[in-house]
Design an enzyme around this catalytic site. Structure first.
Site, PDB file in Angstrom:
ATOM      1  N   GLY A 111      13.230 -11.066  22.072  1.00  0.00           N
ATOM      2  CA  GLY A 111      13.400 -12.320  22.797  1.00  0.00           C
ATOM      3  C   GLY A 111      14.713 -13.016  22.516  1.00  0.00           C
ATOM      4  O   GLY A 111      14.923 -14.151  22.938  1.00  0.00           O
ATOM      5  N   GLY A 146      17.718 -11.407  23.201  1.00  0.00           N
ATOM      6  CA  GLY A 146      18.740 -10.714  23.992  1.00  0.00           C
ATOM      7  C   GLY A 146      19.287  -9.457  23.337  1.00  0.00           C
ATOM      8  O   GLY A 146      20.210  -8.836  23.873  1.00  0.00           O
ATOM      9  N   LEU A 147      18.738  -9.060  22.205  1.00  0.00           N
ATOM     10  CA  LEU A 147      19.261  -7.887  21.507  1.00  0.00           C
ATOM     11  C   LEU A 147      19.003  -6.599  22.279  1.00  0.00           C
ATOM     12  O   LEU A 147      19.855  -5.710  22.307  1.00  0.00           O
ATOM     13  CB  LEU A 147      18.668  -7.786  20.104  1.00  0.00           C
ATOM     14  N   GLY A 148      17.833  -6.487  22.892  1.00  0.00           N
ATOM     15  CA  GLY A 148      17.532  -5.294  23.680  1.00  0.00           C
ATOM     16  C   GLY A 148      18.502  -5.137  24.836  1.00  0.00           C
ATOM     17  O   GLY A 148      18.978  -4.036  25.118  1.00  0.00           O
ATOM     18  N   TYR A 200      14.524  -2.774  32.822  1.00  0.00           N
ATOM     19  CA  TYR A 200      15.539  -1.753  33.076  1.00  0.00           C
ATOM     20  C   TYR A 200      16.162  -1.886  34.468  1.00  0.00           C
ATOM     21  O   TYR A 200      17.332  -1.553  34.649  1.00  0.00           O
ATOM     22  CB  TYR A 200      14.946  -0.359  32.865  1.00  0.00           C
TER      23      TYR A 200
END
Length: 136
Positions: A80, A82-84, A115
């Site tokens: 949550g 923004g790392l992904g 995605y």
């Protein structure tokens, strides 16, 4: 501050991060299995916070034609933030820098929307592709 490093993490750190996904309930990998797997990556990217591994993603491929983005993992306590998204963007950039023409990934049905924000699209139902059923 989060630090992105294009290095393989220590196997113990990766194993502990991998366990947070729940994937090992099915796969039953040990540390040696996972060390071999990530060691065979074309490219790997780790995220650290205060020297703790909190994220990881890698690319399997030939560096020219095909790339498969796998093991995109963010520790639940850091999700949550923004790392992904940052991790996936950097993996895509790596593929683009090498002009890789076919970039694929696997996604759970509930993750398609994530995605799609990065221009991935579902393969058509009539598109080629199959998976071998494994029996352990």
């Amino acid at each position: 501050m989060f630090e992105f490093k294009d290095i393989l993490p220590k196997v113990d750190d990766y194993y502990n991060l991998f366990l947070t996904t729940g994937w090992n309930n099915e796969y039953k990998f040990n540390k040696v299995d996972l060390e071999r797997a990530i060691g065979n990556s074309w490219y790997a990217l780790s995220i650290y916070y205060s020297n703790e591994l909190v994220g990881f993603g890698r690319i399997i491929g030939d560096g020219v034609h095909h790339a498969l983005i796998v093991d995109l993992i963010i520790h639940p306590k850091y999700q949550g933030k923004g790392l992904g998204s940052q991790l996936l963007e950097r993996l895509i950039i790596k593929c683009r820098e090498h002009t890789i023409r076919d970039v694929q990934l696997f996604a759970a049905k509930d993750k398609y929307g994530f995605y799609e924000k990065f221009d991935f699209e579902k393969r058509p139902l009539n598109a080629p592709g199959m998976q071998l059923k494994t029996k352990l």
